[in-house]
Design a protein around this motif. Sequence first.
Motif, PDB file in Angstrom:
ATOM      1  N   GLU A   1       0.906   6.894   2.315  1.00 35.91           N
ATOM      2  CA  GLU A   1      -0.143   7.816   2.760  1.00 35.91           C
ATOM      3  C   GLU A   1      -1.452   7.099   3.087  1.00 35.91           C
ATOM      4  O   GLU A   1      -2.352   7.685   3.708  1.00 35.91           O
ATOM      5  N   ASP A   2      -1.544   5.834   2.695  1.00 39.87           N
ATOM      6  CA  ASP A   2      -2.747   5.050   3.001  1.00 39.87           C
ATOM      7  C   ASP A   2      -2.570   4.173   4.230  1.00 39.87           C
ATOM      8  O   ASP A   2      -3.428   3.343   4.529  1.00 39.87           O
TER       9      ASP A   2
ATOM     10  N   LYS B   1      -6.909  -0.328   7.004  1.00 36.79           N
ATOM     11  CA  LYS B   1      -6.922  -0.019   5.576  1.00 36.79           C
ATOM     12  C   LYS B   1      -5.890  -0.771   4.748  1.00 36.79           C
ATOM     13  O   LYS B   1      -5.975  -0.768   3.528  1.00 36.79           O
ATOM     14  N   THR B   2      -4.917  -1.396   5.376  1.00 40.17           N
ATOM     15  CA  THR B   2      -3.753  -1.867   4.615  1.00 40.17           C
ATOM     16  C   THR B   2      -3.638  -3.379   4.491  1.00 40.17           C
ATOM     17  O   THR B   2      -2.730  -3.871   3.818  1.00 40.17           O
TER      18      THR B   2
ATOM     19  N   PRO C   1       0.831  -1.212   0.000  1.00 43.34           N
ATOM     20  CA  PRO C   1       0.000   0.000   0.000  1.00 43.34           C
ATOM     21  C   PRO C   1       0.865   1.260   0.000  1.00 43.34           C
ATOM     22  O   PRO C   1       2.016   1.252   0.442  1.00 43.34           O
TER      23      PRO C   1
END
Length: 361
Positions: free
Chosen positions: A106-107, A112-113, A103
Amino acid sequence: MPTLLPIIMNRTYLLTYLLLLSISMTARTEPEVIKVKAGDAKSLLECIEKANRLNADTLSERVFILIPNGTYDLGEKALTTIEGHNIALIGESMEGTVIVNAPKTEDEGIGKTATLLNRGWNTYVQDLTLKNALDYYHSGAAGRAVCWQDKGNRTIFKRVRMLSYQDTYYSHSEECQHYFEDCEIHGTVDFICGAGDVYFNRCTIVTEKRNADGSGTNVIAAPRTSTTNWGYVFDHCTVRNDESAFHFARGWHTVPRCAWLYTRLETPEKMAVERFDPYSIRSVDCIFYEYNTTDAQGNILTPTTNVVTFSAKGQQHAAETVLTPDAARRFTIENIFPDWRPEKITRELIEETGKIQQTSF
């Protein structure tokens, strides 16, 4: 005289029904096996989707996804989801079968990853590596890059390696039960984190550099136990550490629970003096234990007593962290999982997957 036709027809229907029932009961004598094309990430994703469709029902029979040796590069894609039940991901070898994503920095984020996100019950993972290749040392203040986020229940890992730095493994569900056996987990800070009761049996825990230059201190586990009784239990595990110093665990929130039993330290000089990080994140009610930690030669390193004063948000709580022999004996698989025996299920699945691997790899 009454006709015999209805009787004959009823018997015919009955025989037909019994025949069809027999066929349906014996039709699936062999397990459902889905084979991924070697090194083909698109094929892997398609096979996972197929298994999800086949096993949408919690009572579905187990389906096996066979993953040959090779690197399955998912690119920046995160949260590839296993949402079916009774799905087994079987690699050809722990070192040779690698599923990786990377990923964007910034993510970064714990939710989220994830390389893989599990929502299914009774997922089984064997003989593969999961790697989150987010650029940790250039990610800023945090580099939360999860290999496996688990929102399901009763997941079993056998000979699985997880490679990341922060938040490598995340047990998300509050009342979950999960089991690791002969696995290897790498990371830097809070890299085994989350809720539920999770048992780590004979696993190797590898701490990486906290900072690129090797400075700083690692924290292996960050539990946030709320509704379960045991939290994270490490039994006969090995801690491998060459660079940064480390703590066994620190509290996340609620009533964090964690126990380290018969741990083998390859580099005991890297253990932080407090052993458990006294600075918790949101809770001081840490129930942390240690029993019979040794060095590589088998010399016992656990002190007779080790009272740690945990601090968080202006509060403090002092607790003894060394178990008595009687208390240590309570930390058994039977006590932790009274209605689930994952070590027996693992032995059965090892035998079954061995037969499948012989004919399919």
